[in-house]
Design a protein around this motif. Structure first.
Motif, PDB file in Angstrom:
ATOM      1  N   SER A  20      53.593  14.400 -12.937  1.00  0.00           N
ATOM      2  CA  SER A  20      52.978  13.598 -12.265  1.00  0.00           C
ATOM      3  C   SER A  20      53.100  11.934 -12.833  1.00  0.00           C
ATOM      4  CB  SER A  20      51.641  13.663 -12.323  1.00  0.00           C
ATOM      5  OG  SER A  20      50.896  13.498 -13.635  1.00  0.00           O
ATOM      6  N   ASP A  21      52.709  11.089 -11.865  1.00  0.00           N
ATOM      7  CA  ASP A  21      52.580   9.729 -12.168  1.00  0.00           C
ATOM      8  C   ASP A  21      51.967   9.389 -13.409  1.00  0.00           C
ATOM      9  OD1 ASP A  21      54.531   9.149 -10.352  1.00  0.00           O
ATOM     10  OD2 ASP A  21      53.157   8.479  -8.788  1.00  0.00           O
ATOM     11  N   GLY A  22      50.522  10.049 -13.458  1.00  0.00           N
ATOM     12  CA  GLY A  22      49.632   9.752 -14.468  1.00  0.00           C
ATOM     13  C   GLY A  22      50.130  10.406 -15.855  1.00  0.00           C
ATOM     14  N   GLN A  23      50.751  11.429 -15.711  1.00  0.00           N
ATOM     15  CA  GLN A  23      51.517  11.939 -17.164  1.00  0.00           C
ATOM     16  C   GLN A  23      52.627  10.964 -17.699  1.00  0.00           C
ATOM     17  OE1 GLN A  23      52.668  15.730 -15.408  1.00  0.00           O
ATOM     18  NE2 GLN A  23      51.388  16.703 -16.923  1.00  0.00           N
ATOM     19  N   LEU A  24      53.466  10.552 -16.710  1.00  0.00           N
ATOM     20  CA  LEU A  24      54.530   9.597 -17.150  1.00  0.00           C
ATOM     21  C   LEU A  24      53.828   8.286 -17.654  1.00  0.00           C
ATOM     22  CD1 LEU A  24      57.235  10.230 -16.964  1.00  0.00           C
ATOM     23  CD2 LEU A  24      57.507   8.807 -14.750  1.00  0.00           C
ATOM     24  N   ALA A  25      52.906   7.773 -16.862  1.00  0.00           N
ATOM     25  CA  ALA A  25      52.334   6.552 -17.275  1.00  0.00           C
ATOM     26  C   ALA A  25      51.753   6.509 -18.749  1.00  0.00           C
ATOM     27  CB  ALA A  25      50.862   5.993 -16.306  1.00  0.00           C
ATOM     28  N   GLN A  26      51.151   7.587 -18.946  1.00  0.00           N
ATOM     29  CA  GLN A  26      50.358   7.954 -20.457  1.00  0.00           C
ATOM     30  C   GLN A  26      51.332   7.900 -21.473  1.00  0.00           C
ATOM     31  OE1 GLN A  26      48.091  11.335 -20.622  1.00  0.00           O
ATOM     32  NE2 GLN A  26      47.234  10.861 -22.471  1.00  0.00           N
TER      33      GLN A  26
ATOM     34  N   TRP B  85      55.572   2.595 -25.349  1.00  0.00           N
ATOM     35  CA  TRP B  85      55.514   1.083 -25.568  1.00  0.00           C
ATOM     36  C   TRP B  85      54.916   0.582 -26.702  1.00  0.00           C
ATOM     37  CZ3 TRP B  85      58.635  -2.552 -24.192  1.00  0.00           C
ATOM     38  CH2 TRP B  85      58.054  -4.008 -23.998  1.00  0.00           C
ATOM     39  N   ARG B  86      53.660   1.196 -27.257  1.00  0.00           N
ATOM     40  CA  ARG B  86      53.041   0.927 -28.207  1.00  0.00           C
ATOM     41  C   ARG B  86      53.813   1.092 -29.581  1.00  0.00           C
ATOM     42  NH1 ARG B  86      48.707   2.827 -25.040  1.00  0.00           N
ATOM     43  NH2 ARG B  86      48.836   4.917 -26.147  1.00  0.00           N
ATOM     44  N   ASP B  87      54.452   2.153 -29.520  1.00  0.00           N
ATOM     45  CA  ASP B  87      55.229   2.785 -30.928  1.00  0.00           C
ATOM     46  C   ASP B  87      56.538   1.763 -30.759  1.00  0.00           C
ATOM     47  OD1 ASP B  87      53.416   4.804 -30.961  1.00  0.00           O
ATOM     48  OD2 ASP B  87      55.222   6.358 -29.878  1.00  0.00           O
ATOM     49  N   SER B  88      57.097   1.278 -29.748  1.00  0.00           N
ATOM     50  CA  SER B  88      58.136   0.404 -29.906  1.00  0.00           C
ATOM     51  C   SER B  88      57.623  -0.921 -30.494  1.00  0.00           C
ATOM     52  CB  SER B  88      58.874   0.049 -28.629  1.00  0.00           C
ATOM     53  OG  SER B  88      59.277   1.330 -28.217  1.00  0.00           O
TER      54      SER B  88
END
Length: 265
Positions: free
Chosen positions: A46-52, A58-61
């Motif tokens: 789902s888009d929600g899973q992918l966004a999460q 991104w935070r990890d990077s």
């Protein structure tokens, strides 16, 4: 061995060979049409899973990589990035462009519109058209929903291999070889299904990227110049058959063909 057992064993062998060749793929409902690509895609994520997942990545990077604070690099990346995004029709995402302070020659994008370019690749880009070449390619991955499709393919492949391995392992004639069969099937699906689809994604991102360059008033012909120059850095790399990316020769040839068809050359 009875004729029944011989027939069953032959059928199992045919199934294994089919998977290894990539001609048998687990059927799972969940296809969606993608107007940017002009084809349907398997979508189990789902888009929600992918966004999460993308937000966390991104935070990890940002925590792991050192962000370059040079305003010249940042302004250039944002200027080109915003023009390409506007031309792509993907402006509904919360785009963010960051330069990482590393000599690594690479760039990447997350499905949520977060883009990372390394100083190393920016230093090789003599013109903004070269930057737009890579930016268009990365935005093309987002428009193509390639991350979601790749994740869905891997899920479907793993489920299919697990089910088939269990079915084969339950038979007395194959139970002692079930681990080996599972490993062979896993390799067959990887080479026959997952990697070729990844190469397809790269070709699609190239085509979309060139189109975005033209729409945002960058010179798409310079995409060829950039990839030819980049090809000199890839000597001795992994063969295309075992790679998620096309060979430089095939990529450039496909791009030339697309540009000719579009009238860019």
């Amino acid at each position: 061995m009875s004729s029944f057992n011989k027939t069953s064993l032959m059928q199992r062998r045919e199934v294994i060979m089919g998977l290894a060749a990539g001609s048998i793929v687990p059927f799972v409902s969940g296809c969606a049409d993608n107007a940017s690509l002009g084809r349907s895609q398997l979508m189990l994520v789902s888009d929600g899973q992918l966004a999460q997942l993308s937000d966390q990545a991104w935070r990890d990077s940002l925590g792991r990589e050192r962000v370059l604070r040079d305003p010249g690099y940042t302004r250039r990346l944002n200027r080109v990035g915003q023009r390409v995004v506007d031309a792509s029709g993907q402006g509904h995402l919360d785009w963010e462009f960051v330069v990482f302070d590393s000599d690594t020659v690479n760039a990447w994008v997350l499905p949520n519109g977060k883009v990372g370019f390394y100083k190393g690749i920016l230093d090789l880009m003599e013109t903004d058209d070269h930057l737009a070449t890579v930016m268009g390619h990365e935005v093309g991955h987002v428009a193509g929903r390639h991350s979601a499709e790749r994740a869905s393919q891997q899920i479907a492949a793993q489920v299919g291999v697990s089910l088939l391995t269990s079915a084969l392992g339950a038979n007395q004639n194959t139970v002692e070889y079930s681990d080996d069969i599972g490993a062979a099937l896993g390799m067959g699906v990887t080479l026959g299904v997952i990697l070729p689809y990844s190469r397809q994604h790269e070709y699609e991102a190239d085509r979309l990227g060139v189109d975005y360059m033209a729409r945002s008033s960058y010179d798409p012909r310079q995409a060829i110049d950039f990839w030819v120059a980049m090809s000199t850095l890839h000597r001795g790399s992994t063969a295309e058959f075992m790679s998620t990316h096309p060979s430089d020769e095939n990529r450039i040839a496909a791009m030339r063909s697309h540009m000719t068809a579009r009238g860019y050359t």
